[in-house]
Design an enzyme around this catalytic site. Structure first.
Site, PDB file in Angstrom:
ATOM      1  N   SER A   1       0.839  -1.194   0.000  1.00  0.00           N
ATOM      2  CA  SER A   1       0.000   0.000   0.000  1.00  0.00           C
ATOM      3  C   SER A   1       0.879   1.251   0.000  1.00  0.00           C
ATOM      4  CB  SER A   1      -0.964  -0.037   1.192  1.00  0.00           C
ATOM      5  OG  SER A   1      -2.012   0.882   1.033  1.00  0.00           O
TER       6      SER A   1
ATOM      7  N   GLU B   1      -1.373  -3.018  -8.053  1.00  0.00           N
ATOM      8  CA  GLU B   1      -2.666  -3.256  -7.416  1.00  0.00           C
ATOM      9  C   GLU B   1      -3.083  -1.933  -6.796  1.00  0.00           C
ATOM     10  OE1 GLU B   1      -3.307  -3.422  -3.830  1.00  0.00           O
ATOM     11  OE2 GLU B   1      -1.294  -2.646  -3.407  1.00  0.00           O
TER      12      GLU B   1
ATOM     13  N   HIS C   1      -4.401  -5.709  -1.674  1.00  0.00           N
ATOM     14  CA  HIS C   1      -5.387  -5.466  -0.627  1.00  0.00           C
ATOM     15  C   HIS C   1      -6.493  -6.521  -0.588  1.00  0.00           C
ATOM     16  CE1 HIS C   1      -3.518  -1.481  -0.966  1.00  0.00           C
ATOM     17  NE2 HIS C   1      -4.015  -1.198   0.230  1.00  0.00           N
TER      18      HIS C   1
END
Length: 320
Positions: free
Chosen positions: A124, A221, A286
């Site tokens: 992230s 992602e 995630h």
């Protein structure tokens, strides 16, 4: 070792694998960490035989900006102190959120280089630090689950894949969940880099950012980015030249990004014209299950045209 301004296309320095009794530091370079989740995650690490130590500001919150785990200087100091501590063998992030961009330039990267490679795990917002470790220090890192996040705490396959990567890396060189499929067929090799695609786009044009992707395989992602925003993110990367020369793309999860068919259409529209293999839903990021992806290592991406299994295979173990 000099900073790898143009994007490393050679194997980066790998850290040593962990063993029972290894001392590992937990840091929070971005958002504040829920106390209950932190304690639960530390218990898992202890069950693995590790000896976790928590950075001084991991339990802190910025006095005015409550989305940050302490001040920028505090978060940078925790990361640097953990890395430069010779008794610490790995640095694990507690969570993502927001804030890594704010502290990355406060880290003394010359001191980080001098301390040598260590296992570094996060995803992230931590994408910013993965890029910094690659480009400023020349170190391979791990795009993987963080110790105070729900996926790590609730999903056994996620935990086991990270544990195996840290302790037995030769056993997890071929990656890809059953969900993986071919978006654009082909086979390509290169050095792995990437992470949260919105963070990669935000990094473009900043000091020390990657200027191209020649010789690289990209893994991407994201979460919470609607199709039109993902379109803009990929368009920025394409227009900036940051994707120039990329050999292939492996896509992970797109949690809360809208209907997947629309996401898939955007990926095909933006990446398809590159004429390189693209794999979708490989199983990292995630999502409910998150594989640990080694960054900075040579790998081969297979996207068969006949419906066969799509895989990402590291050519060497992630850790020595």
């Amino acid at each position: 070792m000099t900073r790898q301004d143009d994007g490393p296309a050679t194997l980066l320095a790998r850290p040593a694998r962990l063993r029972p009794g290894s001392r590992v530091a937990v840091v929070a370079p971005s958002g504040p960490v829920p106390a209950d989740r932190l304690e639960e995650g530390l218990a898992v690490l202890r069950d693995w035989g590790l000896k976790p130590v928590v950075g001084p500001h991991v339990r802190s919150t910025h006095p005015e900006l409550d989305y940050l785990a302490g001040t920028d200087a505090d978060r940078a100091a925790d990361l640097q102190a953990a890395w430069c501590d010779p008794s610490v063998e790995a640095v694990l992030c507690a969570r993502g959120g927001f804030g890594a961009h704010r502290m990355v330039d406060l880290v003394d990267w010359a001191a980080i280089r001098a301390a040598g490679p260590k296992a570094f795990v996060g995803y992230s917002d931590i994408t910013v630090l993965h890029e910094a470790f690659a480009l400023r220090a020349g170190f391979a890192t791990l795009h993987g689950p963080m110790v105070a996040t729900e996926t790590f705490l609730k999903d056994a396959p996620t935990r086991e894949h990270l544990r195996a990567t840290l302790f037995e890396p030769e056993t997890v060189r071929t990656l890809g969940l059953a969900s993986a499929g071919t978006l654009v067929p082909g086979r390509a090799g290169g050095i792995l880099y990437g992470g949260c695609v919105s963070l990669l786009a935000a990094d473009t044009g900043t000091p020390g950012a990657r200027s191209h992707a020649r010789g690289n395989l990209l893994v991407i992602e994201d979460t919470g980015e609607e199709p039109y925003r993902l379109d803009g993110i990929l368009t920025r990367l394409l227009r900036s030249g940051a994707l120039a020369g990329v050999a292939g793309v492996a896509c992970g999860s797109w949690q809360e990004c809208g209907p997947y068919e629309k996401i898939r259409t955007v990926l095909a529209d933006r990446l398809g014209p590159l004429g390189i293999p693209v794999v979708e839903e490989l199983g990292f990021g995630h999502g409910a299950t998150a594989l640990t992806i080694p960054l900075g290592l040579p790998a081969v991406l297979d996207a068969p045209s006949d419906g066969g299994r799509c895989t990402l295979t590291a050519e060497v173990p992630a850790l020595l």
